[in-house]
Design an enzyme around this catalytic site. Structure first.
Site, PDB file in Angstrom:
ATOM      1  N   GLY A 402      11.762  45.105 157.766  1.00  0.00           N
ATOM      2  CA  GLY A 402      11.857  46.547 157.999  1.00  0.00           C
ATOM      3  C   GLY A 402      13.296  46.957 158.193  1.00  0.00           C
ATOM      4  O   GLY A 402      14.181  46.132 158.464  1.00  0.00           O
ATOM      5  N   ASP A 520      12.702  55.447 173.230  1.00  0.00           N
ATOM      6  CA  ASP A 520      12.352  55.596 171.805  1.00  0.00           C
ATOM      7  C   ASP A 520      10.935  55.077 171.547  1.00  0.00           C
ATOM      8  O   ASP A 520      10.708  54.306 170.610  1.00  0.00           O
ATOM      9  CB  ASP A 520      13.371  54.871 170.928  1.00  0.00           C
ATOM     10  CG  ASP A 520      13.331  55.356 169.471  1.00  0.00           C
ATOM     11  OD1 ASP A 520      12.736  56.433 169.226  1.00  0.00           O
ATOM     12  OD2 ASP A 520      13.881  54.681 168.594  1.00  0.00           O
TER      13      ASP A 520
END
Length: 725
Positions: A402, A520
């Site tokens: 990713g 986050d």
């Protein structure tokens, strides 16, 4: 014997040349002032009189500003603001010059080439004024308005001229420029054809070598903002020239000539003539051409020249008998010496390179954290670069798991067979390095089964690397927003994952040694392991706070759609900001929708807003995911939805803590399990009733056929045994 001697001489020279190249690579003559930077970004030579920093340049005209805010950094000529592409010590430099557009919808009109009047720079005649248009006239005019040059291109829609990188007058024309030109303006002449006058056209001054290069596609210039041009630089006639800070003529290098507008190294010398002793002797004997001229003699180098010394032919045979064995021994010695020297130089380079990267990647900051006791040293292993390169197949694109704003994650296998995830930073800059070191500090303090485990780091590479445990089944976001037929996201799994994430955040907020704000939280930062258990990841922007501290005042950072509106307005991040982000994740699990959808209507573009509006209007069941509707009970859905609604409250003080959220979700899960147990018990009770009634009938009828009570007791015993079950 003469042939053997020549052969040995050739071999000896070849090996010596290899060694000389290695030595020269480490002893390159300096081009900048002592103690001054000699490069900036991709421009690897910034020679004096140019320079970066105070005292490193001749005067303000030659000051270079290195802009480190870009990647890679870019050098600019401070006096003109032009980006520098290359500097030649012999009196030229390449800079980026703007393209002038007219009637081009995708580009602004009116940009002009820099005005160099009053400076020591002029436009080199190596440049060509070029106009690209369909039947257009490109003009060069002086600042007073008089025409000083121009060209006309012929319109030909069928021409392949541009495709063949040719500017022969069809849709493209070129002309030379006057000598000593320092300023001009670009304009376009009138065209009688009104339709053509409205067409896009552009003109520019350009380095002709670049323009005609095989690597340049001139059809692409219309999409560029700048093209390279060549400038010539000369010193003013009244310039008092200081070489390396000295004005004493006896100290000036005699191997240079400054009689004209520029300085040059004398013949047989090379280097920077503007530095004291900057011109170094060229060893002509290292040049194969000069060396071969001296065979069978000997090439002797002198300052600025060389000389061939030829032996007496009558003595050559005698000397050859001596030369051969000495040459063989010398050859062996040279081979061993060259191998050893090369190995030492390579080792020193690697050590210095690793030291440089260690400092660059925040190694000093990590040492400071280690000395302060903030980092748990036992949990952090320092990997070497070779180990991780081998583990990831040299960071092959096939190993990418990713990519995000902070870096790229690769799948790797260590020498002991462990599968790991290696996170590699994209850009080496202060902010990103700080985030990597921060992530090491944060994760070294965390020990929780639902938080991804940091195994170690590597700071001796060009960019810092972090090594984590490998999480097999990807991110929660993939399962929510992409159908997975092999393993669908059931209601039971959604509820369990939310409990695990809430438990991890509760631990961070209230059970860790210092409270930690993740900052986050989102579904793409929640990973699922081989048993589909949740693992909270990506602590690059996380912060630890003092126990009595209620908030952090920071620059707003987060992911749009998950960002707490209260934090966005005040720049104050609290533990309730993480709660808001978790509420968005709960809404995702319930609805299957993305946190932000640009294709949706205005009211449903933000999932948080859309979810709250649906709750207020009692339309919750209209937006739920089909699997949630099918598998979950209404009471369970409403309980989770009400909790999500409280987490998304715009007033942070009215939101529950993560500890309360985790407790409520566990209570909902417990009630679901209790409801399932009751349902199964009811099903078992129903089956037992169905079986018991026929059994009793048979028992009674059997008893009536028996002569004694013994048969009756036999029939009753199995029945009692069944009921006891």
């Amino acid at each position: 014997m003469d042939t053997v001697g020549r052969f040995l001489l050739h071999i000896t020279f070849f090996l010596w040349s290899m060694t000389a190249v290695e030595i020269a690579a480490t002893l390159i003559a300096p081009v900048s002032m002592p103690g001054c930077p000699s490069y900036c970004g991709q421009v690897n030579q910034i020679p004096y009189p140019f320079g970066i920093g105070t005292g490193c340049y001749l005067d303000d005209w030659f000051q270079i500003i290195c802009d480190n805010s870009t990647s890679p950094p870019k050098p600019f000529l401070n006096s003109t603001g032009l980006e520098v592409l290359e500097i030649n010590i012999e009196g030229t430099l390449k800079v980026a010059s703007p393209v002038t557009f007219s009637n081009c919808s995708h580009k602004p009109s009116g940009r002009q080439t820099a005005n160099l009047e009053g400076s020591p720079f002029v436009f080199s005649q190596k440049n060509r004024f070029t106009s690209m248009s369909c039947g257009g006239i490109g003009l060069m005019t002086s600042l007073s308005g008089s025409t000083i040059g121009g060209c006309l291109s012929i319109c030909d829609d069928t021409s392949n001229a541009l495709r063949n990188n040719s500017c022969s007058g069809l849709n493209c024309c070129q002309t030379t420029i006057p000598s000593s030109l320092s300023a001009f303006r670009t304009s376009f002449g009138k065209i009688t054809n009104a339709e053509r006058a409205k067409l896009c056209k552009y003109a520019f001054l350009v380095d002709q070598d670049w323009f005609t290069s095989d690597s340049t596609n001139i059809s692409d210039i219309g999409h560029m903002d700048n093209v390279p041009i060549v400038l010539e630089w000369k010193f003013f006639s009244n310039t008092t020239f200081n070489i390396n800070g000295t004005t004493n003529s006896t100290d000036i290098d005699k191997n240079m000539d400054c009689s004209g507008d520029n300085c040059f190294c004398s013949m047989g010398f090379q280097g920077n003539p503007y530095l004291l002793h900057g011109c170094e002797d060229i060893d002509e004997c290292e040049d194969p051409v000069h060396f071969n001229r001296c065979i069978p003699g000997i090439c002797i180098n002198y300052p600025g020249r060389y000389q061939c010394v030829f032996p007496d032919p009558r003595q050559s045979r005698v000397k050859l008998a001596i030369i051969v064995p000495i040459s063989v021994l010398g050859l062996l010695f040279l081979l061993v010496g060259a191998w050893w020297l090369r190995k030492v130089i390579k080792k020193r380079k690697n050590i210095k390179r690793k030291e440089k990267f260690f400092k660059q990647n925040g190694g000093l900051l990590l040492k400071q954290q280690l000395s302060s006791g903030e980092v748990n040293v036992e949990k952090i292993k320092l990997f070497n670069s070779k180990e991780l390169e081998k583990a990831t197949d040299n960071f092959s694109a096939d190993r990418i798991l990713g990519q995000g704003g902070q870096g790229t994650v690769y799948k790797g296998m260590l020498a002991d067979g462990r599968i790991v995830a290696v996170k590699k930073s994209k850009i080496v800059a202060g902010g990103e390095v700080g985030q990597f070191i921060n992530e090491i500090v944060i994760l070294s303090q965390i020990s929780h089964r639902n938080v991804v485990k940091l195994l170690g780091c590597c700071l001796e590479t060009e960019v810092p690397l972090l090594v984590y445990e490998f999480i097999l089944n990807g991110t929660l976001s993939q399962y929510i927003h992409h159908q997975n037929e092999e393993f669908p996201l059931t209601w039971e799994m959604r509820l369990r994952v939310s409990i695990e994430v809430a438990g991890a955040l509760s631990y961070l907020h209230s059970a860790a040694s210092f409270p930690i704000y993740h900052r986050d939280i989102k579904s793409s930062n929640i990973l699922l392991d081989e048993k589909y258990r949740a693992k909270v990841a990506d602590f690059g922007t996380s912060r630890s706070v003092a126990i009595d501290q209620t908030h952090l005042t920071t620059r707003v950072h987060g992911t749009f759609g998950y960002l707490d509106p209260e934090y966005f307005q005040s720049s104050k991040f609290t533990e309730k900001s993480d709660v808001y982000s978790f509420g968005v994740v709960l809404a995702e699990l319930l609805t299957g929708e993305k946190p932000v959808s640009v294709l949706s209507s205005q009211e449903s573009r933000s999932l948080a807003t859309y979810f709250l509006l649906s709750m207020e209007e009692n339309r919750l069941f209209d937006i739920l995911h089909a699997r949630v509707m099918k598998e979950a009970g209404k009471d369970e859905i409403m309980a989770v939805a009400n909790l999500a609604q409280r987490c998304l409250n715009l007033n942070g003080k009215k939101r529950p803590t993560m500890k309360e959220v985790a407790a409520e979700l566990e209570a909902i899960q417990l009630s679901v399990k209790f409801s399932n147990v009751q349902q199964k018990f009811a099903e078992v009770h129903y089956v037992r009733s169905e079986i018991t009634e026929p059994w009793d009938v048979v028992s009674i009828s059997t008893a009536s056929c028996m002569d004694s009570g013994t048969g009756s007791s036999l029939d009753v015993q199995p029945l009692l045994s069944f009921k006891s079950f």
